[in-house]
Design a protein around this motif. Structure first.
Motif, mmCIF file in Angstrom:
data_model
loop_
_atom_site.group_PDB
_atom_site.id
_atom_site.type_symbol
_atom_site.label_atom_id
_atom_site.label_comp_id
_atom_site.label_asym_id
_atom_site.label_seq_id
_atom_site.Cartn_x
_atom_site.Cartn_y
_atom_site.Cartn_z
ATOM 1 N N HIS A 112 0.835 -1.197 0.000
ATOM 2 C CA HIS A 112 0.000 0.000 0.000
ATOM 3 C C HIS A 112 0.876 1.256 0.000
ATOM 4 O O HIS A 112 0.652 2.184 -0.783
ATOM 5 C CB HIS A 112 -0.936 -0.010 1.217
ATOM 6 N N HIS B 200 1.663 4.546 -2.913
ATOM 7 C CA HIS B 200 1.801 6.002 -2.731
ATOM 8 C C HIS B 200 3.057 6.493 -3.451
ATOM 9 O O HIS B 200 3.047 7.554 -4.075
ATOM 10 C CB HIS B 200 1.868 6.358 -1.247
ATOM 11 N N HIS C 176 -0.327 1.702 6.505
ATOM 12 C CA HIS C 176 0.956 1.951 5.847
ATOM 13 C C HIS C 176 2.108 1.599 6.783
ATOM 14 O O HIS C 176 1.934 1.592 7.997
ATOM 15 C CB HIS C 176 1.067 3.426 5.457
HETATM 16 ZN ZN LIG Z 1 -2.743 4.796 1.558
#
Ligand SMILES: [Zn+2]
Length: 229
Positions: free
Chosen positions: A97, A101, A199
């Motif tokens: 995840h 980003h 995260h």
């Molecule tokens: Zn995220």
């Protein structure tokens, strides 16, 4: 309303909780470490008391979480139980995840979709194929990982988010709002996005990545798929 412990601390693997409602095979707890499917990230699996949790979904009410138990489970409201996620699986989701980003920061184009699995993750971009170089993306991603960037979350109001539409990069995924507030994930100097997922604390924790493939999934969807190298 369920207290969403994963939102303040994504590293919590277990908690004690009380069953507040049972709907068939799905139970709601007063607090949980289980992340429900959303924002492209799968729902957690694990255990609640003696039973396996096969999947986790959002309920209808805001901040409600449905833990989908194995068939034959017999939970009842008021039971106090230990809730524990499958940490290895979740940690891979957290690494991938956070990697997405970084991918969104490396490829400067509108994001039209995305999805995370245990062993791979992808983003779809509205961009020409010629603008996407496997080698270049891979090199920049791994540089950001090796630079050991911290990540942190913050909250802003829904009105503030509406005034700053650039904070919502993934057009197809509206960020979750909790009592009017929206969570931001910031990787200072790299990325700032509205995001409700889990995260890792530092990009170095992602580990080395490879671009598995870049494929056209339609005129507005050029899919870049990442895997662990
Ligand atoms: Zn995220």
């Amino acid at each position: 309303m369920t207290e969403l412990l994963f939102r303040e601390d994504a590293y919590l693997r277990s908690c004690d909780a009380t069953v507040v409602a049972v709907h068939g095979d799905a139970v709601e707890l007063d607090r949980t470490v289980f992340y429900p499917l959303g924002g492209g990230q799968p729902g957690d699996t694990g255990t609640i008391g003696p039973w396996r949790v096969l999947d986790t979904r959002k309920g209808e009410a805001a901040d409600s979480v449905l833990h989908m138990l194995e068939p034959g489970a017999t939970p009842a409201p008021g039971m106090k139980l230990a809730a524990a996620i499958d940490w290895e699986r979740r940690h891979r989701h957290m690494r991938l995840h956070t990697a997405l980003h970084l991918l969104g920061a490396v490829v400067r184009a509108p994001v039209t979709g995305g999805r995370i699995a245990e062993d791979k993750a992808h983003l779809d971009f509205d961009v020409e194929m010629e603008a996407l170089s496997k080698e270049q993306i891979e090199a920049r991603l791994n540089a950001l990982i090796e630079e050991r960037h911290e990540t942190r979350s913050a909250w802003i109001s829904g009105a503030e988010l509406d005034a700053r539409p650039e904070l919502v990069k993934t057009m197809s995924v509206a960020p979750p709002r909790s009592e009017g507030a929206v969570r931001l994930l910031e990787i200072p100097g790299v990325d700032l996005q509205a995001c409700g997922g889990t995260h890792v604390r530092n990009t170095s924790e992602i580990g080395r990545l490879a671009v598995a493939r870049i494929r056209s999934e339609g005129r507005h969807n050029k899919r870049v798929t990442l895997v662990f190298a």
